[in-house]
Scaffold this motif. Structure first.
Motif, PDB file in Angstrom:
ATOM      1  N   ASP A  76       3.267  -5.371   2.226  1.00  0.00           N
ATOM      2  CA  ASP A  76       3.914  -4.449   2.729  1.00  0.00           C
ATOM      3  C   ASP A  76       5.233  -5.510   3.546  1.00  0.00           C
ATOM      4  O   ASP A  76       5.425  -5.049   4.209  1.00  0.00           O
ATOM      5  N   VAL A  77       5.715  -5.943   2.715  1.00  0.00           N
ATOM      6  CA  VAL A  77       6.498  -7.180   3.217  1.00  0.00           C
ATOM      7  C   VAL A  77       8.177  -7.134   2.800  1.00  0.00           C
ATOM      8  O   VAL A  77       7.567  -6.820   0.963  1.00  0.00           O
ATOM      9  N   ALA A  78       8.972  -7.539   3.198  1.00  0.00           N
ATOM     10  CA  ALA A  78       9.740  -7.500   2.612  1.00  0.00           C
ATOM     11  C   ALA A  78      10.125  -8.862   0.975  1.00  0.00           C
ATOM     12  O   ALA A  78       9.147  -9.956   1.318  1.00  0.00           O
ATOM     13  N   GLY A  79      10.083  -8.295  -0.205  1.00  0.00           N
ATOM     14  CA  GLY A  79      10.913  -9.066  -1.264  1.00  0.00           C
ATOM     15  C   GLY A  79       9.423  -8.563  -1.556  1.00  0.00           C
ATOM     16  O   GLY A  79       9.011  -9.635  -3.081  1.00  0.00           O
ATOM     17  N   GLU A  80       8.257  -8.975  -1.722  1.00  0.00           N
ATOM     18  CA  GLU A  80       7.076  -7.889  -2.610  1.00  0.00           C
ATOM     19  C   GLU A  80       7.253  -7.332  -3.537  1.00  0.00           C
ATOM     20  O   GLU A  80       8.118  -6.637  -3.184  1.00  0.00           O
ATOM     21  N   ALA A  92      12.862  -3.668   0.592  1.00  0.00           N
ATOM     22  CA  ALA A  92      13.513  -4.189   0.884  1.00  0.00           C
ATOM     23  C   ALA A  92      13.462  -3.063   1.795  1.00  0.00           C
ATOM     24  O   ALA A  92      12.992  -1.856   2.051  1.00  0.00           O
ATOM     25  N   LEU A  93      13.174  -3.848   3.335  1.00  0.00           N
ATOM     26  CA  LEU A  93      12.993  -2.957   4.481  1.00  0.00           C
ATOM     27  C   LEU A  93      14.598  -2.444   4.862  1.00  0.00           C
ATOM     28  O   LEU A  93      15.617  -3.440   5.573  1.00  0.00           O
ATOM     29  N   VAL A  94      14.697  -1.463   5.039  1.00  0.00           N
ATOM     30  CA  VAL A  94      15.870  -1.236   5.250  1.00  0.00           C
ATOM     31  C   VAL A  94      15.948  -0.700   6.916  1.00  0.00           C
ATOM     32  O   VAL A  94      14.676   0.084   7.668  1.00  0.00           O
TER      33      VAL A  94
END
Length: 181
Positions: A76-80, A92-94
């Motif tokens: 659960d990290v950006a780019g995964e 992407a995390l917003v």
């Protein structure tokens, strides 16, 4: 205590049934070996029968071990990458988004503040997407089967991919939406 048969360094749990007429062997999800036998089968007969199937047992255990190693826990990290209909899409995390998870066709967008709810958000998203995509897809495939289902339900089915009920309901595991279409 459960009855067991030891063979070639393996332990087979024996489950007997008065209704069973034949021998059967299963390797369950955890790799436990289970021999299904009729009440009248004696232990030497079980050992001989299982001995003839040792190659299959070792091959099946190796496949289960290999598949266990492949299954990774999402970070659960950006780019995964998360799969939808077989294709990987990045996460992407917003910061500002009303819904916990949105798919824009190119990537998954998840609200930063809802990190602890990511599993639930993905499950709910796949279920919602499946309610739209699966009935249409199953409708196109129904003529091949000769019968259309009365209802399509997308939900968590544990280790099962799907099932068909007597009332004409098809149940599909939400994880099936990660597979190729």
């Amino acid at each position: 205590m459960n009855e067991t048969v030891e063979l070639d360094g393996l332990t087979f749990e024996v489950r007997r049934s008065a209704r069973r007429r034949t021998l059967a062997l299963t390797v369950d999800r955890g790799g436990q070996l289970v021999m299904h036998a009729p009440q009248h089968a004696d232990r030497p007969e079980l050992a001989i029968w299982a001995g003839r199937r040792l190659l299959w047992v070792h091959r099946t255990l190796a496949q289960k071990e290999q598949s266990r190693a492949v299954q990774a826990v999402p970070e659960d990290v950006a780019g995964e990458a998360f799969r939808y209909l077989g294709k990987p899409y990045p996460l992407a995390l917003v910061g500002d988004q009303a819904a916990p998870l949105v798919f824009d066709g190119r990537r998954f967008l998840r609200h930063r503040a809802r990190r602890g709810m990511a599993d639930l958000a993905f499950r709910q998203w796949y279920i919602g997407a499946g309610k739209v995509w699966l009935p249409e897809r199953i409708g196109r495939l129904a003529p091949r089967a000769g019968k259309a289902p009365d209802k399509v339900v997308v939900r968590d089915l544990g280790f099962r991919w799907g099932s068909c009920g007597r009332a004409g309901t098809i149940n599909i595991n939400w994880r099936a939406l990660q597979l190729s279409a």
